[in-house]
Scaffold this active site. Structure first.
Site, PDB file in Angstrom:
ATOM      1  N   GLY A   7       0.786  -1.230   0.000  1.00  0.00           N
ATOM      2  CA  GLY A   7       0.000   0.000   0.000  1.00  0.00           C
ATOM      3  C   GLY A   7       0.814   1.273   0.000  1.00  0.00           C
ATOM      4  N   SER A   8       2.088   1.201  -0.403  1.00  0.00           N
ATOM      5  CA  SER A   8       2.875   2.443  -0.396  1.00  0.00           C
ATOM      6  C   SER A   8       2.360   3.425  -1.462  1.00  0.00           C
ATOM      7  CB  SER A   8       4.360   2.154  -0.589  1.00  0.00           C
ATOM      8  OG  SER A   8       4.611   1.613  -1.861  1.00  0.00           O
ATOM      9  N   LYS A  60      -7.805 -14.410 -10.336  1.00  0.00           N
ATOM     10  CA  LYS A  60      -8.930 -13.577 -10.779  1.00  0.00           C
ATOM     11  C   LYS A  60     -10.001 -13.613  -9.696  1.00  0.00           C
ATOM     12  CE  LYS A  60     -11.253 -17.263 -13.315  1.00  0.00           C
ATOM     13  NZ  LYS A  60     -11.893 -17.669 -14.553  1.00  0.00           N
ATOM     14  N   MET A  85      -3.265  -7.782  -7.567  1.00  0.00           N
ATOM     15  CA  MET A  85      -2.595  -8.940  -8.164  1.00  0.00           C
ATOM     16  C   MET A  85      -3.547  -9.926  -8.842  1.00  0.00           C
ATOM     17  SD  MET A  85       0.397  -8.001  -7.612  1.00  0.00           S
ATOM     18  CE  MET A  85       1.420  -9.417  -8.015  1.00  0.00           C
ATOM     19  N   ARG A  86      -4.714  -9.462  -9.246  1.00  0.00           N
ATOM     20  CA  ARG A  86      -5.634 -10.337  -9.977  1.00  0.00           C
ATOM     21  C   ARG A  86      -6.008  -9.706 -11.290  1.00  0.00           C
ATOM     22  NH1 ARG A  86      -8.580 -14.045  -6.070  1.00  0.00           N
ATOM     23  NH2 ARG A  86      -7.536 -13.572  -4.104  1.00  0.00           N
ATOM     24  N   ASN A 102      -3.734   1.897 -13.881  1.00  0.00           N
ATOM     25  CA  ASN A 102      -2.816   1.012 -13.154  1.00  0.00           C
ATOM     26  C   ASN A 102      -1.430   1.635 -13.103  1.00  0.00           C
ATOM     27  OD1 ASN A 102      -1.934  -1.513 -11.955  1.00  0.00           O
ATOM     28  ND2 ASN A 102      -1.043  -2.060 -13.925  1.00  0.00           N
ATOM     29  N   HIS A 104       2.617   0.306 -12.966  1.00  0.00           N
ATOM     30  CA  HIS A 104       3.440  -0.893 -13.152  1.00  0.00           C
ATOM     31  C   HIS A 104       4.909  -0.502 -13.045  1.00  0.00           C
ATOM     32  CE1 HIS A 104       4.481  -4.880 -14.551  1.00  0.00           C
ATOM     33  NE2 HIS A 104       5.380  -4.313 -15.338  1.00  0.00           N
TER      34      HIS A 104
HETATM   35  C1  GRF Z   1       4.115  -1.410  -7.113  1.00  0.00           C
HETATM   36  O1  GRF Z   1       5.447  -1.610  -7.491  1.00  0.00           O
HETATM   37  C2  GRF Z   1       3.216  -1.366  -8.323  1.00  0.00           C
HETATM   38  O2  GRF Z   1       3.816  -0.795  -9.436  1.00  0.00           O
HETATM   39  C3  GRF Z   1       2.996  -2.835  -8.579  1.00  0.00           C
HETATM   40  O3  GRF Z   1       2.861  -3.398  -7.308  1.00  0.00           O
HETATM   41  C4  GRF Z   1       3.583  -2.619  -6.364  1.00  0.00           C
HETATM   42  C5  GRF Z   1       2.644  -2.238  -5.277  1.00  0.00           C
HETATM   43  O4  GRF Z   1       3.305  -1.655  -4.203  1.00  0.00           O
HETATM   44  N1  GRF Z   1       1.877  -3.011  -9.482  1.00  0.00           N
HETATM   45  P1  GRF Z   1       2.466  -0.961  -3.033  1.00  0.00           P
HETATM   46  O5  GRF Z   1       1.478  -1.987  -2.513  1.00  0.00           O
HETATM   47  O6  GRF Z   1       1.790   0.242  -3.606  1.00  0.00           O
HETATM   48  O7  GRF Z   1       3.482  -0.601  -1.990  1.00  0.00           O
END
Ligand code: GRF
Length: 210
Positions: A7-8, A60, A85-86, A102, A104
């Site tokens: 959740g950063s 999913k 992550m789904r 999103n 990434h």
């Molecule tokens: C981040 O690196 C984001 O790009 C990827 O998953 C990570 C999530 O980190 N999709 P956080 O939970 O926001 O700390």
């Protein structure tokens, strides 16, 4: 927001929302992992969080409709994915087409999928980074809203590179969302172009995103 982990990025966006620099409000976190750090962060910041049912699958949601209902009940305009992550499907993707964003941790289209920072590190690239993009029905694809580059240093470890990519994410995400939420934009081919044109989708006044 949809999130699964630490959740950063959620916290970086919440900080921007609190100072009015996000271009909208952060209303709710929907999380598929009951023990996730993002839930503790949301509680600490006084932002609502929910863990709707996920069903039998790991990659999913078995039924996306409770997730959609939670968004509808709160009149959420835009969904932000940050470490969710789904893979999502039509029940959520169709009503939120153009309204789901999103982040990434690579310079897409390089290194989509899991462990993107590790993929880039092991590949030996000299520059990597992070990408904010609209969500389509494909993994880590969709028109690009913004990117930031991160140089890979000679003596970087995976850990030191990971820390700098995350820093770049936290710096990029809120300004990218602000621009997406507050400036006109349109889609030209597969490019997201800021400025008025055919197919204008946003902005709407006071867009809320969850
Ligand atoms: C981040 O690196 C984001 O790009 C990827 O998953 C990570 C999530 O980190 N999709 P956080 O939970 O926001 O700390």
């Amino acid at each position: 927001m949809f999130a699964s982990g630490n959740g950063s990025n959620f916290e970086a966006l919440a900080a921007a929302a609190a100072t009015g620099s996000l271009g909208g409000s952060l209303e709710v976190v929907l999380c598929d992992q009951p023990g996730a750090g993002v839930l503790a962060r949301a509680a600490r910041l006084g932002i609502e969080s929910l863990t709707p049912p996920t069903g039998r699958f790991r990659s999913k949601l078995e039924d996306e409709s409770p997730w959609l209902a939670a968004l509808r009940e709160r009149r959420i305009d835009v969904v932000v994915l940050a470490g969710f992550m789904r893979r999502l499907h039509a029940t959520l993707l169709t009503p939120f087409a153009g309204r789901m964003v999103n982040i990434h941790p690579s310079l897409l289209p390089a290194f989509p999928g899991l462990d993107a920072i590790g993929q880039a590190y092991r590949h030996g690239v000299r520059v990597t980074g992070c990408t904010v993009h609209l969500v389509e029905d494909a993994i880590d694809a969709g028109p690009i809203v913004a990117q930031a580059a991160v140089a890979v240093h000679e003596h970087d470890t995976l850990e030191s590179l990971t820390a700098r990519v995350h820093e770049a994410e936290h710096a990029l995400f809120a300004p990218a969302l602000r621009r997406y939420l507050t400036e006109p934009w349109h889609i030209d081919g597969r490019r997201l172009v800021f400025g008025a044109g055919e197919g204008l989708v946003l902005p709407e006044p006071e867009a809320a995103h969850g």
